[in-house]
Scaffold this motif. Structure first.
Motif, PDB file in Angstrom:
ATOM      1  N   GLU A 176      25.054  13.512  12.823  1.00 52.77           N
ATOM      2  CA  GLU A 176      24.039  12.505  13.455  1.00 52.77           C
ATOM      3  C   GLU A 176      22.886  11.995  12.640  1.00 52.77           C
ATOM      4  OE1 GLU A 176      25.125  12.829  18.396  1.00 52.77           O
ATOM      5  OE2 GLU A 176      23.061  13.480  17.535  1.00 52.77           O
ATOM      6  N   TYR A 177      22.291  10.965  12.699  1.00 53.69           N
ATOM      7  CA  TYR A 177      21.266  10.449  11.682  1.00 53.69           C
ATOM      8  C   TYR A 177      20.180  10.044  12.774  1.00 53.69           C
ATOM      9  CZ  TYR A 177      24.300  10.474   7.585  1.00 53.69           C
ATOM     10  OH  TYR A 177      25.080  10.967   6.812  1.00 53.69           O
ATOM     11  N   TRP A 178      19.006  10.756  12.642  1.00 56.48           N
ATOM     12  CA  TRP A 178      17.743  10.445  13.373  1.00 56.48           C
ATOM     13  C   TRP A 178      16.498   9.613  12.608  1.00 56.48           C
ATOM     14  CZ3 TRP A 178      17.635  10.521  19.003  1.00 56.48           C
ATOM     15  CH2 TRP A 178      18.628  11.423  19.499  1.00 56.48           C
ATOM     16  N   ALA A 179      16.288   8.430  12.767  1.00 51.22           N
ATOM     17  CA  ALA A 179      14.723   8.000  12.147  1.00 51.22           C
ATOM     18  C   ALA A 179      13.641   8.708  12.935  1.00 51.22           C
ATOM     19  CB  ALA A 179      14.718   6.440  12.191  1.00 51.22           C
ATOM     20  N   VAL A 180      12.722   9.242  12.197  1.00 49.54           N
ATOM     21  CA  VAL A 180      11.760   9.970  12.847  1.00 49.54           C
ATOM     22  C   VAL A 180      10.124   9.536  12.361  1.00 49.54           C
ATOM     23  CG1 VAL A 180      13.388  11.979  13.382  1.00 49.54           C
ATOM     24  CG2 VAL A 180      11.930  12.036  11.383  1.00 49.54           C
ATOM     25  N   ALA A 181      10.312   9.212  11.425  1.00 49.70           N
ATOM     26  CA  ALA A 181       8.745   9.047  10.741  1.00 49.70           C
ATOM     27  C   ALA A 181       8.806   7.777   9.657  1.00 49.70           C
ATOM     28  CB  ALA A 181       8.069  10.114  10.188  1.00 49.70           C
ATOM     29  N   LEU A 182       7.572   7.347   9.266  1.00 47.72           N
ATOM     30  CA  LEU A 182       7.749   6.490   8.106  1.00 47.72           C
ATOM     31  C   LEU A 182       6.507   7.369   7.260  1.00 47.72           C
ATOM     32  CD1 LEU A 182       6.619   2.823   9.202  1.00 47.72           C
ATOM     33  CD2 LEU A 182       8.967   3.865   8.875  1.00 47.72           C
ATOM     34  N   TYR A 183       6.641   7.133   5.780  1.00 49.74           N
ATOM     35  CA  TYR A 183       5.850   7.943   4.807  1.00 49.74           C
ATOM     36  C   TYR A 183       5.712   7.109   3.645  1.00 49.74           C
ATOM     37  CZ  TYR A 183       9.880  10.334   2.872  1.00 49.74           C
ATOM     38  OH  TYR A 183      10.908  10.681   2.321  1.00 49.74           O
ATOM     39  N   GLY A 184       4.562   7.181   3.102  1.00 51.70           N
ATOM     40  CA  GLY A 184       4.417   6.474   1.934  1.00 51.70           C
ATOM     41  C   GLY A 184       3.373   5.337   2.149  1.00 51.70           C
ATOM     42  N   HIS A 185       3.419   4.352   1.452  1.00 53.52           N
ATOM     43  CA  HIS A 185       2.481   3.141   1.540  1.00 53.52           C
ATOM     44  C   HIS A 185       2.521   2.579   3.002  1.00 53.52           C
ATOM     45  CE1 HIS A 185      -0.081   0.018   0.282  1.00 53.52           C
ATOM     46  NE2 HIS A 185       0.744  -1.013   0.744  1.00 53.52           N
ATOM     47  N   ASP A 186       1.155   2.494   3.528  1.00 54.12           N
ATOM     48  CA  ASP A 186       1.019   1.943   4.958  1.00 54.12           C
ATOM     49  C   ASP A 186       0.937   0.351   4.893  1.00 54.12           C
ATOM     50  OD1 ASP A 186       0.685   4.544   5.702  1.00 54.12           O
ATOM     51  OD2 ASP A 186      -1.401   4.516   5.740  1.00 54.12           O
ATOM     52  N   LEU A 187       1.979  -0.217   5.394  1.00 55.76           N
ATOM     53  CA  LEU A 187       1.899  -1.762   5.565  1.00 55.76           C
ATOM     54  C   LEU A 187       2.003  -2.281   6.862  1.00 55.76           C
ATOM     55  CD1 LEU A 187       4.959  -2.273   5.433  1.00 55.76           C
ATOM     56  CD2 LEU A 187       4.912  -2.253   2.926  1.00 55.76           C
ATOM     57  N   VAL A 188       2.467  -1.765   7.763  1.00 56.92           N
ATOM     58  CA  VAL A 188       2.811  -2.169   9.082  1.00 56.92           C
ATOM     59  C   VAL A 188       1.925  -3.155   9.544  1.00 56.92           C
ATOM     60  CG1 VAL A 188       3.506  -1.656  11.488  1.00 56.92           C
ATOM     61  CG2 VAL A 188       4.622  -0.415   9.622  1.00 56.92           C
ATOM     62  N   ALA A 189       0.635  -2.730   9.526  1.00 57.27           N
ATOM     63  CA  ALA A 189      -0.431  -3.443  10.293  1.00 57.27           C
ATOM     64  C   ALA A 189      -0.582  -4.731   9.556  1.00 57.27           C
ATOM     65  CB  ALA A 189      -1.831  -2.722  10.123  1.00 57.27           C
ATOM     66  N   ASP A 190      -0.717  -4.819   7.791  1.00 60.19           N
ATOM     67  CA  ASP A 190      -0.684  -5.704   7.330  1.00 60.19           C
ATOM     68  C   ASP A 190       0.428  -6.794   7.379  1.00 60.19           C
ATOM     69  OD1 ASP A 190      -2.750  -5.188   6.089  1.00 60.19           O
ATOM     70  OD2 ASP A 190      -2.047  -4.321   4.198  1.00 60.19           O
ATOM     71  N   PHE A 191       1.651  -6.335   7.627  1.00 63.40           N
ATOM     72  CA  PHE A 191       2.966  -7.044   7.973  1.00 63.40           C
ATOM     73  C   PHE A 191       2.771  -7.924   9.359  1.00 63.40           C
ATOM     74  CE2 PHE A 191       7.099  -7.203  10.194  1.00 63.40           C
ATOM     75  CZ  PHE A 191       7.875  -8.011   9.262  1.00 63.40           C
ATOM     76  N   PHE A 192       2.507  -7.102  10.454  1.00 63.29           N
ATOM     77  CA  PHE A 192       2.113  -7.816  11.620  1.00 63.29           C
ATOM     78  C   PHE A 192       1.046  -9.008  11.415  1.00 63.29           C
ATOM     79  CE2 PHE A 192       3.151  -3.949  14.338  1.00 63.29           C
ATOM     80  CZ  PHE A 192       4.337  -4.053  14.413  1.00 63.29           C
ATOM     81  N   LYS A 193       0.040  -8.831  10.693  1.00 62.41           N
ATOM     82  CA  LYS A 193      -1.220  -9.770  10.424  1.00 62.41           C
ATOM     83  C   LYS A 193      -0.569 -10.994   9.986  1.00 62.41           C
ATOM     84  CE  LYS A 193      -5.545 -10.473   8.592  1.00 62.41           C
ATOM     85  NZ  LYS A 193      -6.715  -9.895   8.066  1.00 62.41           N
ATOM     86  N   ALA A 194       0.362 -10.813   8.819  1.00 68.18           N
ATOM     87  CA  ALA A 194       0.707 -11.758   7.747  1.00 68.18           C
ATOM     88  C   ALA A 194       1.728 -12.794   8.652  1.00 68.18           C
ATOM     89  CB  ALA A 194       1.446 -11.198   6.517  1.00 68.18           C
ATOM     90  N   TYR A 195       2.522 -12.174   9.536  1.00 67.27           N
ATOM     91  CA  TYR A 195       3.609 -12.919  10.001  1.00 67.27           C
ATOM     92  C   TYR A 195       3.465 -12.814  11.522  1.00 67.27           C
ATOM     93  CZ  TYR A 195       6.033 -12.501   5.511  1.00 67.27           C
ATOM     94  OH  TYR A 195       6.122 -12.498   4.184  1.00 67.27           O
TER      95      TYR A 195
END
Length: 231
Positions: A176-195
């Motif tokens: 089984e594969y589980w997604a558990v985290a993001l790492y590296g460049h932070d862009l989620v907040a910018d993505f939410f703002k842009a779109y």
């Protein structure tokens, strides 16, 4: 954009008011674990992932698409650098052969992403005119090229930050594969703002900030199932 701003954005309008926690190194943000499944809801197995084929799944939010790719060979850890000079360690491949990788399917340059109609950012298994070779993730908007075997490292600009990686946990006993985290460049907040406007139309007024559930379905990527690669 700093991490304090990202935490603030992640905490606003999210069901169950989950607040991410930093783990291991400063660039990693843990989210609720989500089991990768097939479209029928059953767990995704290694045999279900075709080598060098682009798959997509939403994580950690319903509106943030991710790539899943089996690159077909073991991938070692690598050190990556962001534009601001900060460094972090990419964890390498997952799965029984350490060959499965996952990244946010959002270009760090100007935040192009797969929408419901088409995708400007794609994995090209055989050849890409933009990348001038096979096996790269390319963004047709401004011709940035990323190497998924090197943690999403920028191989050709104008992008200056690597792709944001998704941390996968692999349960060998259950396959089984589980997604558990993001790492590296932070862009989620910018993505939410842009779109924001587009995301509201597609997911509802606050739906685009809802977390993925404890299961997230993996499907063929748009460049495979719905359209011809643009670059």
């Amino acid at each position: 954009m700093n991490r304090r701003e990202l935490l603030k954005a992640c905490g606003m309008g999210v069901a169950a008011s989950f607040v991410p926690q930093f783990l291991v190194h400063a660039s990693e943000i843990a989210f609720p674990k989500s089991l990768l499944t097939k479209e029928d809801g059953s767990p995704l197995r290694s045999k279900d992932i075709q080598v060098k084929t682009e798959y997509q799944f939403p994580y950690p939010y319903k509106s943030t698409p991710c790539f899943l790719i089996d690159m077909g060979a073991p991938l070692k850890q690598a050190e990556l650098s962001e534009e601001n000079g900060s460094k972090y360690k990419w964890l390498g491949g997952s799965g029984p052969h350490q060959s499965v990788v996952a990244f946010l399917a959002i270009c760090p340059h100007q935040l192009q992403y797969p929408n419901k109609n088409f995708s400007m950012i794609n994995f090209n298994p055989k050849h890409s005119d933009v990348a001038e070779g096979p096996g790269m993730i390319t963004c047709c908007a401004h011709n940035s090229v990323y190497d998924p075997t090197k943690g999403g490292k920028v191989m050709k600009g104008p992008a200056t930050n690597p792709l944001t990686a998704v941390k996968l946990e692999y349960n060998a006993a259950k396959d089984e594969y589980w997604a558990v985290a993001l790492y590296g460049h932070d862009l989620v907040a910018d993505f939410f703002k842009a779109y924001k406007r587009d995301l509201k139309k597609e997911y509802g007024r606050s739906g685009y900030k809802e977390m993925s559930s404890d299961k997230t379905a993996v499907v063929l990527g748009k460049s495979v199932s719905a359209m011809k690669n643009l670059c």
